[in-house]
Design a protein around this motif. Structure first.
Motif, PDB file in Angstrom:
ATOM      1  N   HIS A  31      15.724  39.442  29.536  1.00  0.00           N
ATOM      2  CA  HIS A  31      16.229  38.095  29.770  1.00  0.00           C
ATOM      3  C   HIS A  31      15.190  37.053  29.334  1.00  0.00           C
ATOM      4  O   HIS A  31      13.988  37.350  29.266  1.00  0.00           O
ATOM      5  N   VAL A  32      15.671  35.867  29.046  1.00  0.00           N
ATOM      6  CA  VAL A  32      14.789  34.751  28.700  1.00  0.00           C
ATOM      7  C   VAL A  32      15.270  33.487  29.400  1.00  0.00           C
ATOM      8  O   VAL A  32      16.446  33.365  29.769  1.00  0.00           O
ATOM      9  N   PHE A  33      14.341  32.550  29.567  1.00  0.00           N
ATOM     10  CA  PHE A  33      14.686  31.203  30.015  1.00  0.00           C
ATOM     11  C   PHE A  33      14.821  30.316  28.777  1.00  0.00           C
ATOM     12  O   PHE A  33      13.964  30.325  27.902  1.00  0.00           O
ATOM     13  N   ILE A  34      15.902  29.540  28.719  1.00  0.00           N
ATOM     14  CA  ILE A  34      16.132  28.586  27.635  1.00  0.00           C
ATOM     15  C   ILE A  34      15.959  27.181  28.191  1.00  0.00           C
ATOM     16  O   ILE A  34      16.653  26.789  29.140  1.00  0.00           O
ATOM     17  N   LEU A  35      15.023  26.425  27.620  1.00  0.00           N
ATOM     18  CA  LEU A  35      14.853  25.024  28.005  1.00  0.00           C
ATOM     19  C   LEU A  35      15.517  24.151  26.954  1.00  0.00           C
ATOM     20  O   LEU A  35      15.253  24.301  25.754  1.00  0.00           O
ATOM     21  N   SER A  36      16.367  23.260  27.401  1.00  0.00           N
ATOM     22  CA  SER A  36      17.180  22.454  26.480  1.00  0.00           C
ATOM     23  C   SER A  36      17.086  20.980  26.823  1.00  0.00           C
ATOM     24  O   SER A  36      16.659  20.600  27.923  1.00  0.00           O
ATOM     25  N   TRP A  37      17.490  20.153  25.876  1.00  0.00           N
ATOM     26  CA  TRP A  37      17.555  18.697  26.078  1.00  0.00           C
ATOM     27  C   TRP A  37      19.031  18.311  26.172  1.00  0.00           C
ATOM     28  O   TRP A  37      19.769  18.419  25.203  1.00  0.00           O
ATOM     29  N   LEU A  38      19.477  17.882  27.365  1.00  0.00           N
ATOM     30  CA  LEU A  38      20.895  17.610  27.627  1.00  0.00           C
ATOM     31  C   LEU A  38      21.254  16.240  27.050  1.00  0.00           C
ATOM     32  O   LEU A  38      21.297  15.237  27.744  1.00  0.00           O
ATOM     33  N   ASN A  50      14.368  12.716  32.518  1.00  0.00           N
ATOM     34  CA  ASN A  50      14.164  13.574  31.355  1.00  0.00           C
ATOM     35  C   ASN A  50      15.217  14.679  31.441  1.00  0.00           C
ATOM     36  O   ASN A  50      15.060  15.626  32.211  1.00  0.00           O
ATOM     37  N   PRO A  51      16.324  14.550  30.712  1.00  0.00           N
ATOM     38  CA  PRO A  51      17.458  15.464  30.906  1.00  0.00           C
ATOM     39  C   PRO A  51      17.198  16.854  30.318  1.00  0.00           C
ATOM     40  O   PRO A  51      17.763  17.258  29.303  1.00  0.00           O
ATOM     41  N   ILE A  52      16.322  17.597  30.997  1.00  0.00           N
ATOM     42  CA  ILE A  52      15.952  18.939  30.552  1.00  0.00           C
ATOM     43  C   ILE A  52      16.794  19.966  31.296  1.00  0.00           C
ATOM     44  O   ILE A  52      16.894  19.934  32.519  1.00  0.00           O
ATOM     45  N   GLY A  53      17.397  20.880  30.544  1.00  0.00           N
ATOM     46  CA  GLY A  53      18.179  21.959  31.125  1.00  0.00           C
ATOM     47  C   GLY A  53      17.380  23.261  31.132  1.00  0.00           C
ATOM     48  O   GLY A  53      16.544  23.495  30.262  1.00  0.00           O
ATOM     49  N   LEU A  54      17.642  24.092  32.128  1.00  0.00           N
ATOM     50  CA  LEU A  54      16.976  25.390  32.244  1.00  0.00           C
ATOM     51  C   LEU A  54      18.049  26.449  32.468  1.00  0.00           C
ATOM     52  O   LEU A  54      18.809  26.380  33.434  1.00  0.00           O
ATOM     53  N   THR A  55      18.116  27.442  31.569  1.00  0.00           N
ATOM     54  CA  THR A  55      19.137  28.480  31.636  1.00  0.00           C
ATOM     55  C   THR A  55      18.480  29.848  31.538  1.00  0.00           C
ATOM     56  O   THR A  55      17.692  30.098  30.618  1.00  0.00           O
ATOM     57  N   LEU A  56      18.799  30.732  32.470  1.00  0.00           N
ATOM     58  CA  LEU A  56      18.363  32.125  32.415  1.00  0.00           C
ATOM     59  C   LEU A  56      19.492  32.945  31.817  1.00  0.00           C
ATOM     60  O   LEU A  56      20.623  32.925  32.323  1.00  0.00           O
ATOM     61  N   THR A  57      19.214  33.665  30.741  1.00  0.00           N
ATOM     62  CA  THR A  57      20.279  34.404  30.059  1.00  0.00           C
ATOM     63  C   THR A  57      19.748  35.712  29.497  1.00  0.00           C
ATOM     64  O   THR A  57      18.529  35.930  29.394  1.00  0.00           O
ATOM     65  N   GLU A  58      20.672  36.582  29.139  1.00  0.00           N
ATOM     66  CA  GLU A  58      20.355  37.919  28.629  1.00  0.00           C
ATOM     67  C   GLU A  58      20.002  37.874  27.144  1.00  0.00           C
ATOM     68  O   GLU A  58      20.573  37.088  26.381  1.00  0.00           O
ATOM     69  N   VAL A  59      19.067  38.734  26.734  1.00  0.00           N
ATOM     70  CA  VAL A  59      18.764  38.908  25.315  1.00  0.00           C
ATOM     71  C   VAL A  59      19.661  40.006  24.755  1.00  0.00           C
ATOM     72  O   VAL A  59      19.661  41.128  25.260  1.00  0.00           O
ATOM     73  N   ARG A  60      20.408  39.690  23.704  1.00  0.00           N
ATOM     74  CA  ARG A  60      21.332  40.668  23.117  1.00  0.00           C
ATOM     75  C   ARG A  60      20.966  41.063  21.687  1.00  0.00           C
ATOM     76  O   ARG A  60      21.646  41.878  21.094  1.00  0.00           O
ATOM     77  N   GLY A  61      19.915  40.473  21.157  1.00  0.00           N
ATOM     78  CA  GLY A  61      19.484  40.862  19.830  1.00  0.00           C
ATOM     79  C   GLY A  61      18.939  39.702  19.036  1.00  0.00           C
ATOM     80  O   GLY A  61      18.982  38.540  19.477  1.00  0.00           O
TER      81      GLY A  61
END
Length: 433
Positions: free
Chosen positions: A191-198, A232-243
């Motif tokens: 899994h990884v954390f994805i940091l995004s700008w909303l 600071n509209p930063i998003g944080l998402t934990l998701t699975e690595v699939r390749g």
């Protein structure tokens, strides 16, 4: 004989300069200053004085304004309410009241755009996207057919507020080619954390009412909520690595719109992140938490734009409306010389240190197609309020020209706070139509 208002913003425009110039045209100073003072005092103490200054072009007016509550933010609904109160108190007739409403509305929309534009205080930090999210969720729902999406399709669904394990569609983070090498060994993690700008965030409020507390009108601090609308509209998402495929990290479901800027990717490390521990804070045992756990789409209460320096904004808008009404200006027949000077350099204000023009000013220039030019000095010449007043007037744009003296019925000059060369003045004239 009818007259026409002519505006010359060769040295930009600010709200106080416009009101001062209207007084120079003949609007009664006591009426304009009185209205400005009364609306400002709805928020706090205010002292406004008129100063007459000799210049090489003749006498000019400058407003000296001292405000006690100008630093506080004001929600848009409250600002609109106070404007309506002032319109009624000052007995502003419909054409000029509508002008004031347009000006405030333009400022509110510009403030929303400024908050969501991603422009940061460059004196403090710099944020660079490394790529974009690829998801089946499209803002507003739209069809597309381009090189990055070769298949023609449509998705009107909004992303869930938490990633759903059974979400339908393909999900990935598409890195810009120069960052692709950074994906090496990422597949060794589950899994990884994805940091995004909303980037669709619509401004923020520091106190928010969660939708499931709307009936009780319970508010919590913004930082105790998961609202996407933040300073600071930063998003944080934990998701699975699939390749990994080239510069694309294939992932599990993402709770992001397609095209959302990605700021960073960090591996989830089970022994360090301890995701099985912790509590739910103020969300404990709530039905809303269960919706988040299931990733079920649901609504959050809409959050309003917040106006900074609101005391100044309201007095400028009301001063302009009262001055225009007292002069009997035909709002359907206003001319303005172009281009409008916006200045340059760096400005320090409520959003931090930024290059001029300010983000809200830039938004107004773009949205209302105001012809403008940088300079002629490296200071801010066109303020957001000045730009909003100009846009609300819907002027006819015309090239600068020398006016015959017999065609000029009155002239007025409003000076800015800074002593500049060329003269820091907004020039107005009433001319024969």
């Amino acid at each position: 004989m009818t007259s026409q208002l002519l505006i010359d913003p060769a040295m930009g425009m600010a709200g106080d300069m416009f009101s001062a110039a209207l007084i120079g045209l003949g609007a009664p100073a006591d009426a304009v200053l009185g209205a400005m003072t009364r609306v400002a005092q709805l928020l706090g103490d205010a002292d406004i004085a008129l100063e007459t200054v000799p210049t090489p072009e003749g006498e000019a007016n400058r407003l000296r304004i001292a405000l006690a509550a100008n630093e506080a933010g004001l929600h848009e609904s409250r600002a609109r309410t106070l404007l309506e109160q002032a319109i009624e108190t000052e007995k502003i007739s419909k054409p000029y009241a509508d002008f004031a409403r347009r000006a405030l509305g333009i400022l509110i929309e510009a403030e929303r755009e400024a908050h969501s534009s991603g422009r940061l205080d460059f004196g403090a930090m710099h944020v660079q996207p490394i790529g974009v999210a690829r998801t089946p969720y499209h803002h507003g729902g739209h069809d597309h057919d381009d090189a990055t999406h070769p298949t023609h399709h449509h998705h009107g669904d909004k992303p869930p507020y938490q990633p759903q394990e059974d979400a339908v569609g393909d999900f990935a983070v598409e890195l810009y080619p120069e960052f692709a090498a950074g994906l090496d060994q990422i597949e060794t993690f589950s899994h990884v954390f994805i940091l995004s700008w909303l980037h669709h965030s619509a401004g923020y409020a520091l106190q928010v009412t969660p939708p499931w507390q709307a009936r009780e009108k319970k508010q919590v601090g913004l930082f105790a909520s998961r609202s996407p609308n933040r300073p600071n509209p930063i998003g944080l998402t934990l998701t699975e690595v699939r390749g990994v495929e080239g510069n694309r990290l294939l992932t599990g479901p993402l709770d992001l719109f397609d095209g959302t800027p990605i700021l960073d990717i960090k591996p989830h490390i089970r022994s360090l992140d301890q995701t099985g521990l912790g509590d739910d804070g103020w969300l404990a045992d709530s039905d809303h938490l269960e919706l988040h756990k299931r990733g079920a789409p649901h609504s959050h209460a809409g959050e309003e734009a917040v106006l900074h320096e609101a005391q100044d904004i309201l007095l400028d808008v009301i001063g302009a409306a009262v001055g225009l009404q007292r002069l009997g200006v035909d709002l359907n027949d206003v001319r303005c010389y172009f281009p409008v000077a916006v200045g340059g350099g760096v400005i320090t204000f409520s959003h931090g240190r930024l290059p001029a023009p300010a983000p809200a000013t830039s938004a107004i220039l773009k949205r209302h197609r105001i012809p403008h030019v940088a300079g002629p000095v490296d200071v801010e010449l066109l303020t957001p309020t000045g730009a909003a007043l100009l846009a609300a007037l819907h002027p006819i744009w015309t090239c600068r020209q020398t006016l015959a003296q017999e065609d000029v019925l009155a002239r007025g000059m409003g000076l800015g706070a800074k002593n500049l060369r060329p003269l820091n003045a907004l020039r107005l004239a009433l001319v024969r139509n």
